[in-house]
Design an enzyme around this catalytic site. Structure first.
Site, mmCIF file in Angstrom:
data_model
loop_
_atom_site.group_PDB
_atom_site.id
_atom_site.type_symbol
_atom_site.label_atom_id
_atom_site.label_comp_id
_atom_site.label_asym_id
_atom_site.label_seq_id
_atom_site.Cartn_x
_atom_site.Cartn_y
_atom_site.Cartn_z
ATOM 1 N N ASP A 17 0.828 -1.193 0.000
ATOM 2 C CA ASP A 17 0.000 0.000 0.000
ATOM 3 C C ASP A 17 0.871 1.255 0.000
ATOM 4 O O ASP A 17 2.096 1.162 -0.091
ATOM 5 C CB ASP A 17 -0.959 -0.060 1.198
ATOM 6 C CG ASP A 17 -0.227 -0.049 2.536
ATOM 7 O OD1 ASP A 17 0.907 0.457 2.621
ATOM 8 O OD2 ASP A 17 -0.809 -0.545 3.518
ATOM 9 N N LYS A 90 -18.027 -29.664 14.242
ATOM 10 C CA LYS A 90 -18.531 -29.063 13.005
ATOM 11 C C LYS A 90 -17.524 -28.109 12.360
ATOM 12 O O LYS A 90 -17.811 -27.470 11.346
ATOM 13 C CB LYS A 90 -19.825 -28.281 13.312
ATOM 14 C CG LYS A 90 -21.084 -29.125 13.398
ATOM 15 C CD LYS A 90 -21.981 -28.858 12.176
ATOM 16 C CE LYS A 90 -23.208 -29.740 12.121
ATOM 17 N NZ LYS A 90 -24.111 -29.361 11.022
#
Lengths: 139, 139, 139, 139
Positions: A17, A90
């Site tokens: 940047d 999960k």
């Protein structure tokens, strides 16, 4: 579970940047790529090439965290050391340590799920338990 | 300190991945953009236009965290509500809540520093205490 | 055919490179987003929401060209004026003029096709003639 | 002038869009990175490390063009063959051929200038003639 994989990246001009350092979302982009290389190195085909009957289309994020310790800039070569540090019911937790040489630049942690299209509504996705077939590759 | 700013984004096709949902580093990209809009809305010019004598070139990250609750896809309009929740001696903490309508999609938290070029080595950057001039805009 | 659409973008810090100007591939990213806004403004739903029976999954590129006339930087507001300048048998040509105020920054041109999954091999995509239903919106 | 350099890239999941193929601006991103690798391979240091007295901060684009022939997807390994095909008074022309194995995917062409900060207005950049020191590396 103790398996690790190291992926190399070259920091490009366009990854930086106006402060001349890596624009931070790119570190997450590299961690995401490193996650896939981690699975590929263990023999898991890219999702679109697998035909494992489980319909997995990706491993979307539930949680992501990074500590930015030392900045990097273009021309740098960085290495991401990736491992799965926890298999949950999960979800699963990946750890990434990003180094330039011996210097640790970033420590990252991603919580991911395995996802497939919802069987009754293809516009939605749903989380699956980590497939046994994949999980056992790391035991 | 209680000031908040809301930035709107439209999710583009190219922001999404093969699972048809936003590729997660883009949420960090939008949070970063929202951070700058937050300061701009309070009257702080973009870093390259300021002439405040402090040499600030950006507000790099020390730590970033996000919880991804509900996915988004292209065509969605999202809104990021941004605030500074803590001013520290050498850093500050931003909070971002990303919504589509009333649904919270992502909760993010960034720890940042104000940075300038190192006076003796322009290739390095160094952290500054949050400038009084900026900090008092939020009191 | 003469219909045009203007999409607004704010140039973010992270869209710029160490030379402090927009990293050029971002102009193509914005043109791509402007292309979809162009169709959306004419009433075409995002591809994943359409149920038009043609299976379109996107409008991939055959050819892209841009002339970069004046650079932009963060804090700038830019406007992309988009139109379809030619409908061909299997493709179509979009024109994009990117301005900051009255100043033309970039002139772009994209040749695109409408694509769907190949009926016999979902891993491949194939080009379709521009659907009549979409094309006639612009006549 | 006849020197070529080949840069390898791995296509990541996040480089692909909901049509499951590379989101096209990424090809320009890779060409840009390949351009810098081209110069690095010839011994030109990254701009921020050079101390050649010419103040070069990058090689911004004047014109970019690409033909997209065959799509790529994640898991693919691609190679970009880069060369400078023309040195002009104030600019130069790079050619990029992107292949997966023997298959040409993309042909690109970039017209670039060498740029430095404007001596009287550091907010602006100005084009320089290609430095002799760099140009002669390719003769």
């Amino acid at each position: 579970m103790s398996r690790t994989h190291v992926t190399q990246f070259a920091v490009a001009f366009g990854d930086c940047d106006p402060a001349q350092i890596v624009f931070y979302p790119n570190f997450f982009r590299w961690m995401d790529a490193a996650s896939l290389h981690f699975f590929a190195a263990a023999g898991v085909l890219p999702w679109h090439q697998r035909d494992a009957g489980d319909g997995i289309i990706g491993t979307p994020l539930v949680d992501a965290h990074a500590r930015f310790i030392v900045p990097a800039t273009y021309g740098d070569r960085i290495a991401i050391e990736t491992s799965v540090v926890e298999w949950r019911k999960k979800s699963f937790v990946m750890r990434h340590v990003i180094r330039r040489g011996d210097t640790v630049l970033v420590e990252g942690r991603e919580v991911r799920v395995f996802a497939r299209r919802h069987p009754h509504d293809p516009a939605r996705i749903e989380a699956l338990p980590p497939p046994e077939m994949i999980r056992k590759l790391f035991e």
